[in-house]
Design a protein around this motif. Structure first.
Motif, PDB file in Angstrom:
ATOM      1  N   LYS A  25       0.822  -1.215   0.000  1.00  0.00           N
ATOM      2  CA  LYS A  25       0.000   0.000   0.000  1.00  0.00           C
ATOM      3  C   LYS A  25       0.850   1.257   0.000  1.00  0.00           C
ATOM      4  CE  LYS A  25      -3.894  -2.259   2.095  1.00  0.00           C
ATOM      5  NZ  LYS A  25      -4.724  -2.453   3.260  1.00  0.00           N
ATOM      6  N   LYS A  26       2.153   1.107   0.221  1.00  0.00           N
ATOM      7  CA  LYS A  26       3.057   2.252   0.241  1.00  0.00           C
ATOM      8  C   LYS A  26       3.888   2.346  -1.036  1.00  0.00           C
ATOM      9  CE  LYS A  26       3.461   2.206   5.238  1.00  0.00           C
ATOM     10  NZ  LYS A  26       4.373   2.092   6.363  1.00  0.00           N
ATOM     11  N   GLU A  27       3.441   1.661  -2.090  1.00  0.00           N
ATOM     12  CA  GLU A  27       4.168   1.703  -3.354  1.00  0.00           C
ATOM     13  C   GLU A  27       4.210   3.136  -3.875  1.00  0.00           C
ATOM     14  OE1 GLU A  27       3.142   0.313  -7.813  1.00  0.00           O
ATOM     15  OE2 GLU A  27       3.137  -1.289  -6.329  1.00  0.00           O
ATOM     16  N   PRO A  28       5.394   3.602  -4.278  1.00  0.00           N
ATOM     17  CA  PRO A  28       5.487   4.977  -4.769  1.00  0.00           C
ATOM     18  C   PRO A  28       4.639   5.169  -6.034  1.00  0.00           C
ATOM     19  CG  PRO A  28       7.643   3.905  -4.768  1.00  0.00           C
ATOM     20  CD  PRO A  28       6.649   2.902  -4.300  1.00  0.00           C
ATOM     21  N   LYS A  29       4.018   6.330  -6.139  1.00  0.00           N
ATOM     22  CA  LYS A  29       3.212   6.670  -7.306  1.00  0.00           C
ATOM     23  C   LYS A  29       3.743   7.980  -7.864  1.00  0.00           C
ATOM     24  CE  LYS A  29      -0.744   4.242  -5.575  1.00  0.00           C
ATOM     25  NZ  LYS A  29      -1.841   4.312  -4.668  1.00  0.00           N
ATOM     26  N   PRO A  30       4.806   7.888  -8.683  1.00  0.00           N
ATOM     27  CA  PRO A  30       5.391   9.121  -9.222  1.00  0.00           C
ATOM     28  C   PRO A  30       4.419   9.826 -10.162  1.00  0.00           C
ATOM     29  CG  PRO A  30       6.366   7.201 -10.256  1.00  0.00           C
ATOM     30  CD  PRO A  30       5.470   6.692  -9.172  1.00  0.00           C
ATOM     31  N   GLY A  60      -0.139   6.849 -20.843  1.00  0.00           N
ATOM     32  CA  GLY A  60      -0.116   6.708 -19.387  1.00  0.00           C
ATOM     33  C   GLY A  60       0.966   5.811 -18.843  1.00  0.00           C
ATOM     34  N   VAL A  61       2.028   5.594 -19.600  1.00  0.00           N
ATOM     35  CA  VAL A  61       3.113   4.729 -19.136  1.00  0.00           C
ATOM     36  C   VAL A  61       4.259   5.546 -18.541  1.00  0.00           C
ATOM     37  CG1 VAL A  61       4.828   3.023 -19.869  1.00  0.00           C
ATOM     38  CG2 VAL A  61       2.538   2.935 -20.795  1.00  0.00           C
ATOM     39  N   MET A  62       4.470   6.752 -19.018  1.00  0.00           N
ATOM     40  CA  MET A  62       5.626   7.566 -18.631  1.00  0.00           C
ATOM     41  C   MET A  62       5.368   8.314 -17.323  1.00  0.00           C
ATOM     42  SD  MET A  62       8.654   8.642 -19.170  1.00  0.00           S
ATOM     43  CE  MET A  62       9.041   7.932 -20.727  1.00  0.00           C
ATOM     44  N   THR A  63       6.365   8.284 -16.445  1.00  0.00           N
ATOM     45  CA  THR A  63       6.348   9.104 -15.243  1.00  0.00           C
ATOM     46  C   THR A  63       7.641   9.901 -15.202  1.00  0.00           C
ATOM     47  OG1 THR A  63       7.472   7.580 -13.725  1.00  0.00           O
ATOM     48  CG2 THR A  63       5.088   7.285 -14.007  1.00  0.00           C
ATOM     49  N   LEU A  65       9.887   9.757 -13.099  1.00  0.00           N
ATOM     50  CA  LEU A  65      11.011   8.932 -12.622  1.00  0.00           C
ATOM     51  C   LEU A  65      11.587   8.019 -13.709  1.00  0.00           C
ATOM     52  CD1 LEU A  65       9.935   7.789  -9.053  1.00  0.00           C
ATOM     53  CD2 LEU A  65      11.557   9.551  -9.699  1.00  0.00           C
ATOM     54  N   ASP A  66      10.941   7.964 -14.864  1.00  0.00           N
ATOM     55  CA  ASP A  66      11.382   7.060 -15.924  1.00  0.00           C
ATOM     56  C   ASP A  66      12.425   7.674 -16.848  1.00  0.00           C
ATOM     57  OD1 ASP A  66       9.635   5.106 -14.993  1.00  0.00           O
ATOM     58  OD2 ASP A  66       7.990   5.889 -16.205  1.00  0.00           O
ATOM     59  N   GLY A  67      12.957   8.815 -16.484  1.00  0.00           N
ATOM     60  CA  GLY A  67      13.917   9.511 -17.332  1.00  0.00           C
ATOM     61  C   GLY A  67      15.149   8.694 -17.658  1.00  0.00           C
ATOM     62  N   LYS A  68      15.728   8.053 -16.662  1.00  0.00           N
ATOM     63  CA  LYS A  68      16.957   7.271 -16.903  1.00  0.00           C
ATOM     64  C   LYS A  68      16.685   6.066 -17.796  1.00  0.00           C
ATOM     65  CE  LYS A  68      19.773   9.786 -14.601  1.00  0.00           C
ATOM     66  NZ  LYS A  68      20.547  10.748 -15.368  1.00  0.00           N
ATOM     67  N   ALA A  69      15.546   5.412 -17.586  1.00  0.00           N
ATOM     68  CA  ALA A  69      15.202   4.262 -18.430  1.00  0.00           C
ATOM     69  C   ALA A  69      14.975   4.712 -19.874  1.00  0.00           C
ATOM     70  CB  ALA A  69      13.954   3.559 -17.893  1.00  0.00           C
ATOM     71  N   LEU A  70      14.295   5.823 -20.055  1.00  0.00           N
ATOM     72  CA  LEU A  70      14.080   6.345 -21.404  1.00  0.00           C
ATOM     73  C   LEU A  70      15.406   6.782 -22.017  1.00  0.00           C
ATOM     74  CD1 LEU A  70      12.128   7.057 -23.675  1.00  0.00           C
ATOM     75  CD2 LEU A  70      11.752   9.265 -22.565  1.00  0.00           C
ATOM     76  N   GLU A  71      16.279   7.348 -21.203  1.00  0.00           N
ATOM     77  CA  GLU A  71      17.599   7.750 -21.675  1.00  0.00           C
ATOM     78  C   GLU A  71      18.378   6.539 -22.197  1.00  0.00           C
ATOM     79  OE1 GLU A  71      21.673   9.787 -19.887  1.00  0.00           O
ATOM     80  OE2 GLU A  71      19.803   9.999 -18.785  1.00  0.00           O
ATOM     81  N   LEU A  72      18.311   5.412 -21.480  1.00  0.00           N
ATOM     82  CA  LEU A  72      18.994   4.197 -21.932  1.00  0.00           C
ATOM     83  C   LEU A  72      18.423   3.714 -23.265  1.00  0.00           C
ATOM     84  CD1 LEU A  72      19.260   2.255 -18.565  1.00  0.00           C
ATOM     85  CD2 LEU A  72      21.118   3.345 -19.825  1.00  0.00           C
ATOM     86  N   LEU A  73      17.110   3.766 -23.409  1.00  0.00           N
ATOM     87  CA  LEU A  73      16.471   3.364 -24.661  1.00  0.00           C
ATOM     88  C   LEU A  73      16.935   4.247 -25.808  1.00  0.00           C
ATOM     89  CD1 LEU A  73      14.411   1.907 -26.461  1.00  0.00           C
ATOM     90  CD2 LEU A  73      12.665   3.456 -25.557  1.00  0.00           C
TER      91      LEU A  73
END
Length: 157
Positions: A25-30, A60-63, A65-73
């Motif tokens: 229930k404490k999962e982060p929601k960026p 609705g997939v991008m948050t 916090l996903d900057g680094k993952a998108l950067e790798l892609l």
């Protein structure tokens, strides 16, 4: 970590919880949105980062916090495109002469690097649900819609 990756909490709630495992229930929601474009990208990298980031945000997939993952892609994709250009110009093989004097045909080093970049691209595309087979495994929020369950629960309080 053996086994399949953990199912995100919002998907576990939608699918049901047959194993009755505790839900985090404490999962982060960026917050959703496209992160800032990295300054070190060249013109092509900036273009693809913005374009793919906006496409992922629209579904609705991008948050943020996903900057680094998108950067790798994007880094893998621009590297892949550069290797494609080199191979189109120079070919997939080259000839060299061995120590004994015979001519040898070898694979161009860029062909191996292109293959490695392709593997990284495929892995990152799957992380974002950008392939047909991975799309069913990614939980997308969709364009900013209110969650009917949350609205109902708020009204009950």
């Amino acid at each position: 970590m053996p086994g399949p990756p953990k199912t995100p909490t919002h998907l576990a709630l939608v699918k049901g919880n047959p194993s009755k495992r505790a839900v985090n229930k404490k999962e982060p929601k960026p917050p959703s949105g496209v992160p800032p474009i990295p300054k070190h990208f060249d013109k092509m990298g900036k273009y693809w980062f913005k374009r793919i980031g906006e496409e992922l945000d629209a579904v609705g997939v991008m948050t943020t916090l996903d900057g680094k993952a998108l950067e790798l892609l994007i880094e893998a994709y621009t590297e892949y495109r550069q290797h494609c250009d080199v191979l189109a110009e120079e070919g997939y093989t080259y000839k060299t002469v061995s120590a004994t004097g015979e001519e040898i045909v070898k694979a161009h080093p860029a062909a191996v690097m292109k293959s490695d970049a392709w593997k990284r691209i495929r892995a990152m595309l799957a992380e974002f649900g950008m392939t047909p087979s991975s799309r069913s495994k990614v939980g997308a929020k969709g364009p900013a819609e209110a969650d009917p369950l949350e609205e109902f629960l708020k009204k009950r309080k």
